[in-house]
Design a protein around this motif. Structure first.
Motif, mmCIF file in Angstrom:
data_model
loop_
_atom_site.group_PDB
_atom_site.id
_atom_site.type_symbol
_atom_site.label_atom_id
_atom_site.label_comp_id
_atom_site.label_asym_id
_atom_site.label_seq_id
_atom_site.Cartn_x
_atom_site.Cartn_y
_atom_site.Cartn_z
ATOM 1 N N SER A 5 0.824 -1.485 -0.090
ATOM 2 C CA SER A 5 0.137 -0.052 0.067
ATOM 3 C C SER A 5 0.751 1.274 0.162
ATOM 4 O O SER A 5 1.949 1.310 0.779
ATOM 5 N N TYR A 6 0.553 2.383 -0.818
ATOM 6 C CA TYR A 6 1.128 3.531 -0.942
ATOM 7 C C TYR A 6 0.211 4.550 -0.897
ATOM 8 O O TYR A 6 -0.903 4.337 -0.948
ATOM 9 N N TYR A 7 0.710 5.900 -0.883
ATOM 10 C CA TYR A 7 0.092 6.988 -1.076
ATOM 11 C C TYR A 7 0.482 7.519 -2.486
ATOM 12 O O TYR A 7 1.728 7.712 -2.754
ATOM 13 N N LEU A 8 -0.290 8.141 -3.383
ATOM 14 C CA LEU A 8 0.013 8.519 -4.517
ATOM 15 C C LEU A 8 -0.227 10.031 -4.329
ATOM 16 O O LEU A 8 -1.375 10.513 -4.090
ATOM 17 N N VAL A 9 0.730 10.777 -4.474
ATOM 18 C CA VAL A 9 0.506 12.204 -4.246
ATOM 19 C C VAL A 9 1.248 13.024 -5.588
ATOM 20 O O VAL A 9 2.075 12.757 -6.161
ATOM 21 N N GLY A 10 0.412 14.020 -5.899
ATOM 22 C CA GLY A 10 0.665 14.683 -7.086
ATOM 23 C C GLY A 10 -0.352 16.012 -7.515
ATOM 24 O O GLY A 10 -1.214 16.161 -6.549
ATOM 25 N N THR A 11 0.195 16.453 -8.308
ATOM 26 C CA THR A 11 -0.476 17.894 -8.410
ATOM 27 C C THR A 11 -0.536 18.049 -10.173
ATOM 28 O O THR A 11 0.316 17.624 -10.950
ATOM 29 N N ALA A 12 -1.703 18.871 -10.782
ATOM 30 C CA ALA A 12 -1.674 19.068 -12.234
ATOM 31 C C ALA A 12 -2.415 20.342 -12.482
ATOM 32 O O ALA A 12 -3.215 20.807 -11.476
ATOM 33 N N PRO A 13 -1.957 21.232 -13.364
ATOM 34 C CA PRO A 13 -2.356 22.319 -13.634
ATOM 35 C C PRO A 13 -3.924 22.401 -14.450
ATOM 36 O O PRO A 13 -3.837 23.037 -15.687
ATOM 37 N N ILE A 14 -4.840 21.695 -13.799
ATOM 38 C CA ILE A 14 -6.116 21.569 -14.456
ATOM 39 C C ILE A 14 -7.237 22.490 -13.884
ATOM 40 O O ILE A 14 -7.187 22.656 -12.673
ATOM 41 N N GLY A 15 -8.191 22.602 -14.614
ATOM 42 C CA GLY A 15 -9.058 23.886 -14.123
ATOM 43 C C GLY A 15 -8.566 24.929 -13.941
ATOM 44 O O GLY A 15 -7.745 25.422 -14.412
ATOM 45 N N LYS A 16 -9.494 25.676 -13.202
ATOM 46 C CA LYS A 16 -8.914 27.378 -12.894
ATOM 47 C C LYS A 16 -7.620 27.555 -12.147
ATOM 48 O O LYS A 16 -6.934 28.275 -12.686
ATOM 49 N N ILE A 17 -7.694 26.679 -11.108
ATOM 50 C CA ILE A 17 -6.525 26.792 -10.518
ATOM 51 C C ILE A 17 -5.403 25.545 -10.692
ATOM 52 O O ILE A 17 -4.117 25.498 -10.815
ATOM 53 N N GLY A 18 -6.072 24.248 -10.329
ATOM 54 C CA GLY A 18 -5.077 23.212 -10.228
ATOM 55 C C GLY A 18 -5.812 22.043 -9.513
ATOM 56 O O GLY A 18 -6.770 22.378 -8.910
ATOM 57 N N ALA A 19 -5.290 20.866 -9.235
ATOM 58 C CA ALA A 19 -5.566 19.727 -8.674
ATOM 59 C C ALA A 19 -4.609 18.982 -7.977
ATOM 60 O O ALA A 19 -3.433 19.006 -8.457
ATOM 61 N N VAL A 20 -4.939 18.511 -6.761
ATOM 62 C CA VAL A 20 -4.058 17.928 -5.879
ATOM 63 C C VAL A 20 -4.521 16.474 -5.370
ATOM 64 O O VAL A 20 -5.717 16.548 -5.110
#
Length: 110
Positions: free
Chosen positions: A70-85
Motif C-alpha cells: 500500500s502506498y499514497y499517490l501524491v501529485g498535482t496538475a494544472p487543470i481547471g481554474k487553478i489546479g488539482a492535488v
C-alpha cells in the motif's frame, strides 16, 4: 507536512493541498511555497520514504521495482481554474496495476 512550514502562515489557505495548487498556479502570491513543498517531497524520496514517478503527456507512468504494498499517490496538475492535488491511497499488486486520477478523487481542486 510541517518541517517548519505551517499552514497557519497562510490565513486564506485551508490545506497544504490548496497551497500547493495555488502556489504552482501563482508563485508570486505565495513566494517560495511551491519550492518548499517540492523540496519536502523530494527529501522524502532521498530518505527512501517515497518514490518519484513522472507521467507522460497522457498521464501514463510505470511503477518499476516497487514491492507490492500500500502506498499514497501524491501529485498535482494544472487543470481547471487553478489546479488539482491528489493524495490518495493505492494498492500495488504483482503484475499490471491501473490507477486513474480524476477530478472526482482529488483532495483539492478548483
Amino acid at each position: 507536512m510541517d518541517q517548519g512550514f505551517f499552514i497557519k502562515d497562510y490565513p486564506q489557505i485551508n490545506s497544504y493541498e490548496e497551497l500547493w495548487a495555488k502556489a504552482r498556479k501563482s508563485p508570486f502570491k505565495y513566494p517560495g511555497a511551491y519550492k518548499r513543498i517540492r523540496n519536502i517531497l523530494l527529501e522524502q524520496v532521498e530518505q527512501d520514504k517515497g518514490y518519484r514517478i513522472r507521467t507522460d503527456i497522457d498521464g501514463f507512468a510505470e511503477f518499476k521495482n516497487l514491492t507490492p504494498a500500500s502506498y499514497y499517490l501524491v501529485g498535482t496538475a494544472p487543470i481547471g481554474k487553478i489546479g488539482a492535488v491528489w493524495n490518495i491511497p493505492i494498492r500495488l499488486n504483482t503484475g499490471y496495476n491501473k490507477t486513474s486520477l480524476t477530478l472526482a478523487n482529488t483532495n483539492w481542486r478548483e
